[in-house]
Design an enzyme around this catalytic site. Structure first.
Site, PDB file in Angstrom:
ATOM      1  N   ASN A 158       0.803  -1.228   0.000  1.00  0.00           N
ATOM      2  CA  ASN A 158       0.000   0.000   0.000  1.00  0.00           C
ATOM      3  C   ASN A 158       0.833   1.274   0.000  1.00  0.00           C
ATOM      4  O   ASN A 158       0.337   2.336  -0.359  1.00  0.00           O
ATOM      5  CB  ASN A 158      -0.938  -0.004   1.202  1.00  0.00           C
ATOM      6  N   GLN A 192      -4.897  -3.887  -2.102  1.00  0.00           N
ATOM      7  CA  GLN A 192      -4.425  -2.878  -3.058  1.00  0.00           C
ATOM      8  C   GLN A 192      -4.355  -3.436  -4.477  1.00  0.00           C
ATOM      9  O   GLN A 192      -4.368  -2.683  -5.449  1.00  0.00           O
ATOM     10  CB  GLN A 192      -3.044  -2.352  -2.659  1.00  0.00           C
ATOM     11  N   SER A 212     -11.044  -5.539   0.329  1.00  0.00           N
ATOM     12  CA  SER A 212     -11.727  -4.447   1.012  1.00  0.00           C
ATOM     13  C   SER A 212     -12.689  -3.772   0.038  1.00  0.00           C
ATOM     14  O   SER A 212     -12.372  -3.617  -1.138  1.00  0.00           O
ATOM     15  CB  SER A 212     -10.686  -3.438   1.502  1.00  0.00           C
ATOM     16  N   HIS A 214     -13.880  -0.488   0.277  1.00  0.00           N
ATOM     17  CA  HIS A 214     -13.679   0.942   0.023  1.00  0.00           C
ATOM     18  C   HIS A 214     -12.417   1.264  -0.771  1.00  0.00           C
ATOM     19  O   HIS A 214     -12.185   2.410  -1.119  1.00  0.00           O
ATOM     20  CB  HIS A 214     -13.723   1.733   1.333  1.00  0.00           C
ATOM     21  N   THR A 250     -25.244  -9.451  12.629  1.00  0.00           N
ATOM     22  CA  THR A 250     -26.176  -9.172  11.539  1.00  0.00           C
ATOM     23  C   THR A 250     -25.429  -8.518  10.383  1.00  0.00           C
ATOM     24  O   THR A 250     -24.657  -7.585  10.579  1.00  0.00           O
ATOM     25  CB  THR A 250     -27.311  -8.261  12.035  1.00  0.00           C
ATOM     26  N   CYS A 339      -3.142   4.545   7.741  1.00  0.00           N
ATOM     27  CA  CYS A 339      -3.290   3.847   9.013  1.00  0.00           C
ATOM     28  C   CYS A 339      -2.139   4.152   9.959  1.00  0.00           C
ATOM     29  O   CYS A 339      -2.264   3.989  11.160  1.00  0.00           O
ATOM     30  CB  CYS A 339      -3.362   2.348   8.792  1.00  0.00           C
TER      31      CYS A 339
END
Lengths: 397, 120
Positions: A158, A192, A212, A214, A250, A339
């Protein structure tokens, strides 16, 4: 100038695709049923999840039952590693050791999970990387022992975009697994890579794979773990039979619908790679010629790196200060990864590649994406040199 | 992450630069944390007051803002008064630094004390 808003941080997150949002909205409004309910409302929601599972499975070339939806890629990494180790521990006899091989440049979701397991007595080997940020296959082979249970390596990094030789590792593991009873499992974090590289799980030879939402123009709050059907993992979140008993809670129905929808839009990767490479190369060339004392970090050859990430070091500047100044000029970039931008230590990825502390602190990651234009690249190239110059005046370097 | 005041001192620092013939220099920082800073001082020999001060800082926004602030706080003070400026003074004057960046305030006071020690 003040109104400029240029987003060069696609590796941190991507904007949500408009069509994807459209498909999600009904599940945030009128189709609000709980997928576990057996009435119509519930069935409507569970059908949507089934459909998304088919979409993701098709993309990865796997079975639907091998797709587990989670809350994030970090969770998927955790479920892959901790879930496998948990199940192995239960299956193994007392005194049998567990060994994981990973690399020094993993995402923190893998690295810190491995650090954590080390504290519980599991042996972890962290493979070094070369100056290009790529592991050496011979290093990997020499670290494999009869006790090795899991190899977890990210497909593409990344921070620098370095692509690891996943197929080769897959072949090595396959060969080793033929000759012995003790199986080595192979996990990759492909977060990535998903926009750019082929992720057919059988061609790659992986047992576990993380995605992922997003990072691929889908929503935040949804991740995927592919787990091959003959790979036994234990849940790390318990409390219900959701996701084949592997992830209680859920389901984030709208998020899952978005994940499925967005993944179907990843097509014609090769032509997209070409067009984004053009912009990136223009950007790199511009930076290196216009800013003295700048240096490109990461692999040299195109085939060794993602087409959308460029990582630089600027002598005499500190990365965060540079990011803040560029932000004031309307340009969003980052230091290492989003991050770790709250951390004070320099990027573990750049340090592993052999950069000095100062070089690593002076790094800037520019990541392009679907909506990047040439005009944006040109504006960046206009703003960057004076910004670097200004900070060098302040630093006296 | 940063308030307006910090951003102001980061974006438009008043005291950055070098004094070509300083009476004394103070340094602090280490490459590991990424912040390196040098203070240049001119001292009035009669009054022992700081009559000019400038900084050169390689560091994050907080480090640059704190460098500017230590210069502002110590300008015109006697050396005895200057060494009493502590990191909380710097942080408070900036409207409080984020917890992760509080070491930047420590760093700039260290550099000033280093200068004063070097002068004595």
């Amino acid at each position: 100038m003040k109104n400029k808003k240029i987003y060069f941080d696609y590796a941190a997150t991507t904007p949500l695709d408009k069509d994807v949002l459209k498909k999600m909205l009904p599940y945030l409004k009128e189709k609000y049923g709980n997928p576990s309910s057996i009435h119509k409302f519930g069935r409507e929601a569970s059908a949507a999840i089934d459909n998304a599972r088919i979409q993701v499975a098709k993309f990865l070339g796997c079975k639907e039952a091998e797709i587990i939806f989670t809350g994030s890629a970090s969770e998927s990494d955790n479920l892959a590693i901790r879930g496998l180790i948990k199940s192995l521990r239960r299956a193994k006899g007392a005194g049998e050791k567990i060994h994981i091989i990973t690399s020094q440049i993993e995402h923190k979701a893998v690295l810190e999970t491995c650090n954590d397991l080390e504290k519980e007595g599991i042996k972890v080997t962290y493979l070094p990387v070369g100056p290009d940020g790529i592991i050496n296959i011979d290093d990997l082979e020499s670290e494999i022992t009869p006790e090795t249970d899991l190899i977890t390596i990210m497909y593409a990094n990344n921070e620098i975009g370095a692509i690891q030789p996943i197929k080769k590792i897959g072949q090595i593991i396959k060969k080793l697994n033929q000759n012995k009873e003790h199986r080595i499992y192979f996990h990759i974090d492909a977060v990535q890579a998903a926009n750019w590289l082929d992720l057919n799980v059988n061609e790659l030879g992986v047992d576990l794979l993380t995605l992922s939402g997003h990072k691929i123009y889908g929503p935040k709050g949804v991740g995927v773990l592919f787990a091959r059907e003959n790979v036994k993992i234990s849940p790390i979140i318990t409390g219900g039979a959701h996701e084949f008993n592997l992830r209680a809670g859920t389901e984030n129905v709208a998020g899952i619908v978005g994940m499925g929808e967005t993944i179907t839009k990843i097509k014609n990767q090769k032509s997209k790679v070409k067009s984004i490479e053009k912009l990136r190369d223009k950007l790199i060339k511009g930076v290196l010629t216009k800013v003295k004392g700048s240096k490109l970090n990461g692999p040299i050859k195109d085939e060794d790196k993602l087409p959308n990430i460029a990582n630089f070091s600027f002598e005499g500047c500190e990365g965060e200060a540079l990011v803040m100044y560029l932000d004031q000029a309307g340009i969003a970039v980052s230091t290492g990864s989003a991050c770790t931008s709250q951390a004070l230590t320099p990027s573990h990825v750049l340090i592993a590649m052999g950069l000095s502390d100062l070089e690593a602190h002076s790094s800037l990651r520019v990541s392009l994406g679907r909506y990047t234009t040439l005009a944006e690249v040109n504006y960046f190239l206009k703003v960057l040199p004076k910004t670097v110059e200004r900070l060098r005046k302040i630093s006296g370097r | 992450m940063y308030n307006k005041k910090i951003m102001e001192h980061f974006t438009n620092p008043k005291f950055f630069g070098k004094i070509e013939d300083p009476d004394v220099i103070g340094k602090a920082g280490n490459p590991r944390c990424g912040d390196l800073l040098t203070l240049y001082l001119k001292i009035d020999k009669k009054t022992n007051k700081i009559k000019d001060i400038k900084f050169e800082t390689l560091g994050c926004a907080a480090a640059i803002a704190a460098s500017d602030m230590i210069c502002q706080l110590s300008m015109g003070k006697t050396l005895d008064q200057a060494v009493k400026i502590n990191f909380q003074d710097v942080s408070n004057e900036l409207g409080v630094l984020p917890p992760l960046k509080i070491h930047c305030a420590q760093l700039v006071t260290e550099a000033l004390r280093d200068a004063v020690n070097n002068y004595k």
